[in-house]
Design a protein around this motif. Structure first.
Motif, PDB file in Angstrom:
ATOM      1  N   PRO B   6     -25.520  -9.845  11.574  1.00  0.00           N
ATOM      2  CA  PRO B   6     -26.956 -10.106  11.723  1.00  0.00           C
ATOM      3  C   PRO B   6     -27.776  -8.921  11.207  1.00  0.00           C
ATOM      4  O   PRO B   6     -27.242  -7.839  10.982  1.00  0.00           O
ATOM      5  N   LEU B   7     -29.073  -9.131  11.041  1.00  0.00           N
ATOM      6  CA  LEU B   7     -29.979  -8.026  10.752  1.00  0.00           C
ATOM      7  C   LEU B   7     -30.483  -7.512  12.088  1.00  0.00           C
ATOM      8  O   LEU B   7     -30.832  -8.271  12.962  1.00  0.00           O
ATOM      9  N   GLY B   8     -30.527  -6.187  12.239  1.00  0.00           N
ATOM     10  CA  GLY B   8     -31.008  -5.660  13.503  1.00  0.00           C
ATOM     11  C   GLY B   8     -31.618  -4.293  13.302  1.00  0.00           C
ATOM     12  O   GLY B   8     -31.905  -3.881  12.179  1.00  0.00           O
ATOM     13  N   TYR B 289     -18.811 -14.187  28.133  1.00  0.00           N
ATOM     14  CA  TYR B 289     -19.774 -14.320  27.028  1.00  0.00           C
ATOM     15  C   TYR B 289     -20.920 -15.249  27.417  1.00  0.00           C
ATOM     16  O   TYR B 289     -22.095 -14.952  27.231  1.00  0.00           O
ATOM     17  N   TRP B 295     -19.782  -6.481  27.800  1.00  0.00           N
ATOM     18  CA  TRP B 295     -18.485  -6.213  27.186  1.00  0.00           C
ATOM     19  C   TRP B 295     -18.646  -5.262  26.024  1.00  0.00           C
ATOM     20  O   TRP B 295     -19.698  -5.230  25.380  1.00  0.00           O
ATOM     21  N   HIS B 303     -18.567  -7.471  18.076  1.00  0.00           N
ATOM     22  CA  HIS B 303     -19.875  -7.507  18.743  1.00  0.00           C
ATOM     23  C   HIS B 303     -19.744  -7.047  20.184  1.00  0.00           C
ATOM     24  O   HIS B 303     -18.740  -7.316  20.836  1.00  0.00           O
ATOM     25  N   ARG B 310     -27.489  -5.707  22.364  1.00  0.00           N
ATOM     26  CA  ARG B 310     -26.376  -6.256  21.575  1.00  0.00           C
ATOM     27  C   ARG B 310     -26.205  -5.409  20.325  1.00  0.00           C
ATOM     28  O   ARG B 310     -27.180  -5.003  19.700  1.00  0.00           O
ATOM     29  N   TRP B 312     -23.276  -4.513  16.828  1.00  0.00           N
ATOM     30  CA  TRP B 312     -22.122  -4.989  16.070  1.00  0.00           C
ATOM     31  C   TRP B 312     -21.660  -3.879  15.143  1.00  0.00           C
ATOM     32  O   TRP B 312     -22.464  -3.101  14.621  1.00  0.00           O
ATOM     33  N   GLU B 335     -29.647  -4.780  18.574  1.00  0.00           N
ATOM     34  CA  GLU B 335     -30.960  -5.273  18.994  1.00  0.00           C
ATOM     35  C   GLU B 335     -31.078  -5.130  20.496  1.00  0.00           C
ATOM     36  O   GLU B 335     -30.109  -5.276  21.238  1.00  0.00           O
ATOM     37  N   LEU B 337     -32.895  -6.671  23.585  1.00  0.00           N
ATOM     38  CA  LEU B 337     -33.589  -7.932  23.892  1.00  0.00           C
ATOM     39  C   LEU B 337     -34.658  -7.715  24.940  1.00  0.00           C
ATOM     40  O   LEU B 337     -34.427  -7.019  25.936  1.00  0.00           O
ATOM     41  N   THR B 341     -36.520 -12.958  25.546  1.00  0.00           N
ATOM     42  CA  THR B 341     -35.372 -13.309  24.707  1.00  0.00           C
ATOM     43  C   THR B 341     -34.102 -13.431  25.542  1.00  0.00           C
ATOM     44  O   THR B 341     -33.260 -14.292  25.306  1.00  0.00           O
ATOM     45  N   VAL B 344     -34.181 -16.776  27.007  1.00  0.00           N
ATOM     46  CA  VAL B 344     -33.811 -17.787  26.002  1.00  0.00           C
ATOM     47  C   VAL B 344     -32.291 -17.828  25.865  1.00  0.00           C
ATOM     48  O   VAL B 344     -31.668 -18.890  25.873  1.00  0.00           O
ATOM     49  N   GLU B 345     -31.679 -16.653  25.774  1.00  0.00           N
ATOM     50  CA  GLU B 345     -30.227 -16.594  25.632  1.00  0.00           C
ATOM     51  C   GLU B 345     -29.521 -17.153  26.862  1.00  0.00           C
ATOM     52  O   GLU B 345     -28.517 -17.859  26.751  1.00  0.00           O
ATOM     53  N   MET B 348     -29.677 -20.848  26.604  1.00  0.00           N
ATOM     54  CA  MET B 348     -28.869 -21.280  25.473  1.00  0.00           C
ATOM     55  C   MET B 348     -27.367 -21.220  25.800  1.00  0.00           C
ATOM     56  O   MET B 348     -26.608 -22.106  25.421  1.00  0.00           O
ATOM     57  N   LEU B 349     -26.972 -20.170  26.540  1.00  0.00           N
ATOM     58  CA  LEU B 349     -25.536 -19.965  26.785  1.00  0.00           C
ATOM     59  C   LEU B 349     -25.037 -20.746  28.001  1.00  0.00           C
ATOM     60  O   LEU B 349     -23.984 -21.377  27.947  1.00  0.00           O
TER      61      LEU B 349
END
Lengths: 618, 409
Positions: B6-8, B289, B295, B303, B310, B312, B335, B337, B341, B344-345, B348-349
């Motif tokens: 990813p871009l971070g 996760y 982790w 990652h 987060r 990587w 990044e 968060l 965000t 949101v995660e 989502m998870l």
């Protein structure tokens, strides 16, 4: 060989006997602009170092497409047998949509150069303009251009031209605008063959407007040809069609940069600046006279431009609506043929119904709006203006399918055109098949030469505004050319076909078609939409209907899987970004009832070349 | 993990984390992921960060890899300490790849030992390695068990030879039961990974694969739909028309078939793509996760996540080894968060888990979406009224659409 004129005749003091007014009739790509450039160079009007290709075409888009949309006039000095002559070259628009502008340019001239590509022969629009020039009693100088091309067939096409205008093939001049061969002889020929303009220098002034252009800094620049009398700076002038009066702030000639002069006399061509800001106040075809000593009779031939083709223009991003509105307002300053009014579509939001002279006018305008104002536009399928008479005798003009009345229609009339198609004779069958399928009536057919044919059809305009020209081109492997002009109207058995998504009518896809073609349209559009609309969580029926009767149906099956199975070794960032992208994508969807329709689906469904684009993508 | 990172934001060389990483850390669980970037051959569908034996040298070579990985373990312990994150015993450890078992078992156990030395293992900790059926022996599995591993996840993918061939998998199908038997003997729990939707795989092929896998009586099954990633050999073959494209409807049918067969065999789903014989057999590392635990991921391209931060690692094993040699963080970017965000995660998870999401924990827009989700039969109606959103079978197949509705603006 003629030398460059040592002393150029002075405007406002030029004897009509040494004036030659001419235009160049040519098809797109046949090298008119290159030839004009070469003339400017040879006569020293433009210095070598200032030369840029196609000097006279001012707009970038004209230069890129190699076509001239707006005409202009240039004054060129040229010496023959020791006499310095004044040549006025009046540039003419080269496309079918601008026939009226062409006719006014022709009316400003005594002669025309008929310029034809020596490798391609004459094309339909050139032929139409040639006929127009002959009707105006212009002296025609036939010229074959691009004789330097390996594929040139000068003998064949010289015979074709001689056949058309009457004369001998050997009289056809051979030139190359690219290398300059034959251009000096052509200039000599113009002086020798074309008649000098005639007019009464003592009569009240009468000048015909053959072009007017809006310039941000100077307002409207009006190009005129003086027929009688004289126009002078600071004088009050009057437009004979509207009786509006203006003061001549500046008067001059283009050589080719605008150069103020002491006036313009009989037979001269030049420009006027009065400070007006809208080309509608300076109409092409109108007659300019002097307010103090007005003429009683105008030069005639004036008519208001009439839009023939209508399309809805909508900004992709609704917040761009004010930008589009301002852009259209600016465009009309320079384009008297462009008309527009606001309209609202349930599917596309706020936009404008815009009237154009023809399809090219539409395409160019749209392209310029997108480029010059950085807009993304959706244009709805073009349609024509119908005259609908209701049973209660009320008459409606319908330019938008969604305004088409339901029921109680006594009669519908649709505009007709007479079309001329030129092509090699091997394509006659294919062309006739196309025209017949478009409800055409064969008018006649002539052989221009041994293997080239002119076919004349009367067709409903609605049948040629969408994809006719593209299909003609592909059926004739690019050799067919088309010209058309308005030719009255006819009663037709027309119906409105609606498209429904999940029972909800989508106004942007409605069309007015002939009853016999309603089914084909329904099948085509429902099929396209089935491909273009992504699957939703429920089944989406797509129907085509005439009134309450369903004539075609498709359905988009419900989506069954919308989940990424993996988490990619803890790369949650990627997963979240994907989600954000999906949500962003949702924002570009238009809701039609419960159905999400991507903007791209509207664009693709409404464009004629969707299928070919789609194929190349896959 | 996939090749593209990813871009971070840039990550500092000392690996020190932003302050928020330490907040509340003592109440969160801690796991370790170890990426082993080697494979005997690269499979046609795989875009993970992995290399064949001959591609690498130096500190990135297979021989030196265990030592390099142990360096990152030491670096991680220092960086966490410097960031004020208290050391916690590891709740789960997972070795993934690549093919971890391409390294000698002793290398894997030595990396594990280095981590245990730093952080220790929690009681009942789960320690898993992925394995190819043809890169293990009875002895190597015993050595892993003796070295602290508790679980092995076999990349079976399919029981059908022509499907395995499209996937470029090299193992003999008969090798799988053998390997499973050895793992059982060594006292390891067993999971098998399956892939469905491979071009050319019929519904009958898939049924054969699922039934065969169930016949081995594993403790756990993962079934992943084949995703065609850009740049893979398979993507090229599909583009050139040599292999038919994948079909989402086919995926849906096969998922439903798998769920039916696996459930009938007594396993239960606990995450969209995962089924376990008992709740204890669920892959705890995988759950970490989805639940947003902490982790550290060691290895190139790995990652990590600690308290809403987060990051990587650099992708290439050579660059990775060089960074560690210089005592620098191998992180390529990260990044941090913000609260929104993270929320949101979380949605989502956790939406993917059988344990579901508490309706009360949703933002107002999410709560107002619930009625619609029930009406669309995407969430279990009874549980929803009891205050918990749990996906139905149809909802599992449309989980991303459910998440979008819960997060609608």
């Amino acid at each position: 060989m003629s030398p460059m004129a040592r002393t150029a005749p002075v405007p406002a003091a030029t004897d009509p006997a040494i004036i030659r007014n001419f235009c160049i009739i040519a098809h797109i790509d046949h090298g008119k602009s290159t030839l004009a450039d070469r003339m400017l160079q040879l006569t020293g009007v433009v210095q070598q170092r200032d030369m840029k290709a196609q000097y006279l075409d001012r707009m970038d888009i004209e230069r890129e497409r190699g076509i001239t949309i707006k005409s202009q006039a240039v004054r060129i000095p040229w010496e023959v047998d020791g006499t310095a002559y004044c040549l006025n070259m009046i540039d003419t628009p080269g496309h079918v949509d601008f026939t009226y502008e062409v006719s006014r340019s022709l009316a400003a001239c005594e002669g025309a150069i008929l310029l034809v590509d020596a490798a391609q022969g004459i094309e339909a629009q050139t032929l139409a303009n040639l006929y127009l020039a002959m009707e105006n009693n212009l002296t025609i100088i036939p010229v074959l251009n691009k004789i330097d091309l390996p594929a040139a067939q000068p003998e064949k096409y010289a015979a074709e031209l001689a056949n058309l205008i009457g004369g001998k093939p050997e009289d056809v001049l051979m030139v190359s605008g690219k290398t300059g061969v034959g251009v000096e002889e052509l200039l000599d020929q113009i002086v020798r063959e074309l008649p000098a303009p005639k007019g009464d220098p003592n009569a009240p002034a009468r000048a015909m407007i053959f072009d007017s252009v809006y310039d941000t800094y100077r307002g409207v620049v009006t190009y005129v040809r003086v027929v009688d009398g004289k126009l002078s700076p600071r004088e009050k002038i009057q437009m004979m069609s509207t009786r509006a009066t203006h003061e001549l702030l500046e008067i001059g000639v283009s050589s080719p940069e605008p150069t103020p002069s002491k006036g313009l006399g009989v037979g001269e061509v030049g420009y006027l600046i009065t400070g007006v800001k809208d080309v509608r106040q300076s109409k092409v075809g109108d007659t300019v006279t002097s307010l103090h000593k007005p003429a009683t009779e105008s030069l005639g031939g004036y008519q208001d431009p009439k839009p023939m083709v209508f399309s809805g223009l909508y900004p992709l991003d609704g917040t761009d609506y004010p930008v589009l509105r301002d852009a259209l307002e600016k465009f009309t300053l320079n384009d008297a043929a462009l008309v527009y009014e606001p309209e609202t579509s349930a599917a596309l939001g706020f936009g404008f119904r815009v009237g154009f002279l023809g399809l090219l006018h539409l395409e160019i305008t749209r392209e310029r709006l997108e480029r010059e104002y950085n807009l993304d536009l959706i244009s709805t399928a073009p349609n024509v203006e119908y005259e609908v008479t209701l049973e209660d005798k009320k008459v409606l003009q319908v330019t938008n399918p969604s305004e088409y009345p339901s029921g109680k229609i006594a009669e519908v009339r649709e505009p007709m055109v007479s079309a001329t198609i030129l092509a090699p004779n091997e394509f006659v069958g294919a062309i006739m098949e196309l025209c017949q399928s478009r409800r055409g009536i064969l008018g006649g057919m002539d052989y221009l030469s041994e293997d080239r044919v002119e076919i004349r059809y009367r067709l409903p305009l609605a049948e040629i505004v969408f994809d006719f020209f593209d299909i003609l081109k592909s059926k004739t492997r690019g050799y067919g050319s088309l010209d058309w002009k308005a030719d009255g109207d006819q009663v037709a058995d027309l119906v409105k076909v609606d498209i429904l998504l999940q029972g909800e009518q989508v106004d942007a896809f409605s069309a007015i078609t002939h009853r016999d073609k309603a089914y084909a349209y329904g099948v085509m559009m429902t099929g396209k939409l089935r491909e273009l609309i992504p699957r939703q969580q429920f089944e989406v029926p797509i129907q085509a209907a005439i009134g309450a009767r369903i004539i075609a149906r498709e359905s988009i099956r419900a989506i069954r899987k919308d989940v990424l199975a993996k988490c990619y070794g803890g790369d949650i960032t990627r997963k979240r970004k994907l989600l954000e992208k999906q949500k962003e994508g949702k924002k570009r969807m238009k809701m039609v009832g419960r159905v999400e329709v991507p903007q791209e689906a509207f664009i693709a469904a409404l464009s004629s070349d969707e299928s070919s684009k789609d194929k190349s993508k896959k | 993990m996939p090749s593209a990172l990813p871009l971070g934001d840039p990550a500092p060389a000392d690996g020190v984390l932003p302050a928020q990483a330490a907040e509340g850390a003592s109440s969160r669980k801690f796991s370790l992921y170890a990426h082993i970037p080697f494979c005997a051959v690269r499979c046609g569908y795989c875009d993970f960060n992995t290399y064949t034996a001959t591609e690498l040298g130096g500190g990135a070579s297979q021989a030196a890899y265990a030592a390099t990985a142990a360096h990152e373990v030491a670096f991680a312990a220092r960086a966490l300490e410097a960031s004020g994150v208290p050391a916690r015993p590891m709740d789960t450890v997972f070795f993934g790849g690549g093919t971890p078992t391409l390294l000698p078992a002793g290398d894997l156990t030595s990396i594990l030992a280095a981590a245990v030395e730093q952080w220790g293992l929690a009681d009942g900790a789960e320690v898993t390695t992925e394995a190819n059926p043809d890169s293990v022996t009875r002895d190597s599995l015993q050595e892993l068990a003796d070295g602290g591993f508790t679980r092995v996840s076999f990349g079976m993918q399919s029981a059908v030879p022509h499907v395995l061939k499209v996937l470029d998998r090299t193992h003999e199908p008969a090798r799988v039961p053998q390997a499973i038997e050895w793992a059982r003997e060594a006292g390891l729990k067993v999971s098998v990974d399956l892939i469905y939707g491979t071009p050319g795989e019929s519904e009958a092929d898939w049924e054969t694969s699922v039934r065969t896998a169930l016949g081995y009586e594993p403790d756990h099954i993962s079934a992943y739909a084949l995703i065609i990633e850009e740049g893979t050999k398979l993507a090229g073959q599909i583009r050139r028309g040599l292999v038919p494209p994948i079909d989402d409807d086919d995926h849906a049918t096969k998922y439903m078939l798998a769920d039916e067969l696996i459930t009938a065999a007594g396993l239960g789903w606990y995450e969209v793509s995962n089924w376990a014989r008992t709740p204890e057999d669920a892959c705890q590392h995988n759950l970490a996760y989805w639940r947003g635990d902490d982790w550290w991921g060691i290895g190139p391209g790995a990652h990590s996540h600690v308290g809403g931060v987060r990051w990587w690692n650099v992708k290439h094993p050579t660059a990775y080894a060089q960074r560690l040699d210089r005592g620098e963080s191998p992180a390529a970017g990260r990044e941090t968060l913000d609260a929104q965000t993270r929320e949101v995660e979380r949605i989502m998870l956790t939406a993917r888990l059988a344990e579901g999401i508490e309706v009360a924990s949703l933002p107002p827009a999410g709560r107002s979406a619930v009625a619609g989700l029930i009406a669309q039969e995407l969430v279990d109606v009874r549980l929803a009224f009891a205050g918990r959103l749990v996906l139905t079978l149809k909802g599992r197949l449309l989980a991303d659409a459910v998440v979008r509705q819960l997060l609608a603006d």
